[in-house]
Design a protein around this motif. Structure first.
Motif, PDB file in Angstrom:
ATOM      1  N   THR A  95       0.879  -1.155   0.000  1.00 30.52           N
ATOM      2  CA  THR A  95       0.000   0.000   0.000  1.00 30.52           C
ATOM      3  C   THR A  95       0.917   1.205   0.000  1.00 30.52           C
ATOM      4  N   ILE A  96       0.803   2.030  -1.036  1.00 35.02           N
ATOM      5  CA  ILE A  96       1.671   3.198  -1.195  1.00 35.02           C
ATOM      6  C   ILE A  96       0.789   4.435  -1.092  1.00 35.02           C
ATOM      7  N   MET A  97       1.046   5.257  -0.069  1.00 40.74           N
ATOM      8  CA  MET A  97       0.189   6.405   0.227  1.00 40.74           C
ATOM      9  C   MET A  97       0.982   7.693   0.268  1.00 40.74           C
ATOM     10  N   THR A  98       0.392   8.746  -0.254  1.00 42.66           N
ATOM     11  CA  THR A  98       0.876  10.090   0.003  1.00 42.66           C
ATOM     12  C   THR A  98       0.154  10.535   1.263  1.00 42.66           C
ATOM     13  N   GLN A 108       1.198   3.158  13.502  1.00 36.87           N
ATOM     14  CA  GLN A 108       0.455   2.358  14.476  1.00 36.87           C
ATOM     15  C   GLN A 108      -0.882   1.876  13.929  1.00 36.87           C
ATOM     16  N   VAL A 109      -1.620   2.755  13.249  1.00 38.05           N
ATOM     17  CA  VAL A 109      -2.928   2.328  12.732  1.00 38.05           C
ATOM     18  C   VAL A 109      -2.765   1.328  11.592  1.00 38.05           C
ATOM     19  N   ILE A 152      -6.129  -0.448   5.655  1.00 33.76           N
ATOM     20  CA  ILE A 152      -4.952   0.362   6.001  1.00 33.76           C
ATOM     21  C   ILE A 152      -5.219   1.825   5.674  1.00 33.76           C
ATOM     22  N   VAL A 153      -5.663   2.087   4.460  1.00 35.61           N
ATOM     23  CA  VAL A 153      -5.913   3.473   4.036  1.00 35.61           C
ATOM     24  C   VAL A 153      -7.000   4.100   4.903  1.00 35.61           C
ATOM     25  N   GLY A 154      -8.057   3.362   5.181  1.00 32.51           N
ATOM     26  CA  GLY A 154      -9.124   3.884   6.038  1.00 32.51           C
ATOM     27  C   GLY A 154      -8.629   4.236   7.428  1.00 32.51           C
ATOM     28  N   GLY A 155      -7.778   3.390   7.992  1.00 33.73           N
ATOM     29  CA  GLY A 155      -7.221   3.673   9.310  1.00 33.73           C
ATOM     30  C   GLY A 155      -6.314   4.889   9.309  1.00 33.73           C
ATOM     31  N   VAL A 156      -5.452   4.972   8.314  1.00 32.78           N
ATOM     32  CA  VAL A 156      -4.537   6.115   8.234  1.00 32.78           C
ATOM     33  C   VAL A 156      -5.322   7.409   8.031  1.00 32.78           C
ATOM     34  N   ARG A 157      -6.408   7.345   7.285  1.00 36.74           N
ATOM     35  CA  ARG A 157      -7.226   8.549   7.079  1.00 36.74           C
ATOM     36  C   ARG A 157      -7.890   9.044   8.358  1.00 36.74           C
TER      37      ARG A 157
END
Length: 93
Positions: free
Chosen positions: A6-9, A24-25, A65-70
């Motif tokens: 998963t690659i996120m900006t 952590q998330v 993962i993306v939902g948690g980081v958001r």
């Protein structure tokens, strides 16, 4: 078991959140094989590598993962990639 990334900006943190919470998330969602933070085109890029049995499971893990980081930071862009021979091959989500 295949590996995925998963690659996120990741940009602005939510009020009262710390940079460490981003990792952590992501780690709360799944066991990560690796975690990397880099600067790409002047913006922070976070890569979370994880294993999944197939693309379908990887898509679900990516979304989690993306939902948690958001919840802790702005994520204007996120992509899912399968890791094949050490290289990223992007998948549609």
């Amino acid at each position: 078991m295949p590996s995925y990334r998963t690659i996120m900006t990741v940009t602005t943190l939510a009020p009262g959140r710390s940079p460490e919470e981003v990792e952590q998330v992501a780690r709360a969602v799944t066991r990560l094989e690796s975690w990397d933070i880099a600067i790409a085109a002047g913006q922070p890029r976070v890569t979370a590598r994880f294993a999944a049995v197939d693309d379908s499971e990887a898509r679900a893990t990516h979304a989690a993962i993306v939902g948690g980081v958001r919840q802790v930071a702005d994520v204007p862009r996120a992509r899912l990639a399968a890791v094949v021979r050490g290289r990223s091959h992007y998948l549609t989500t």
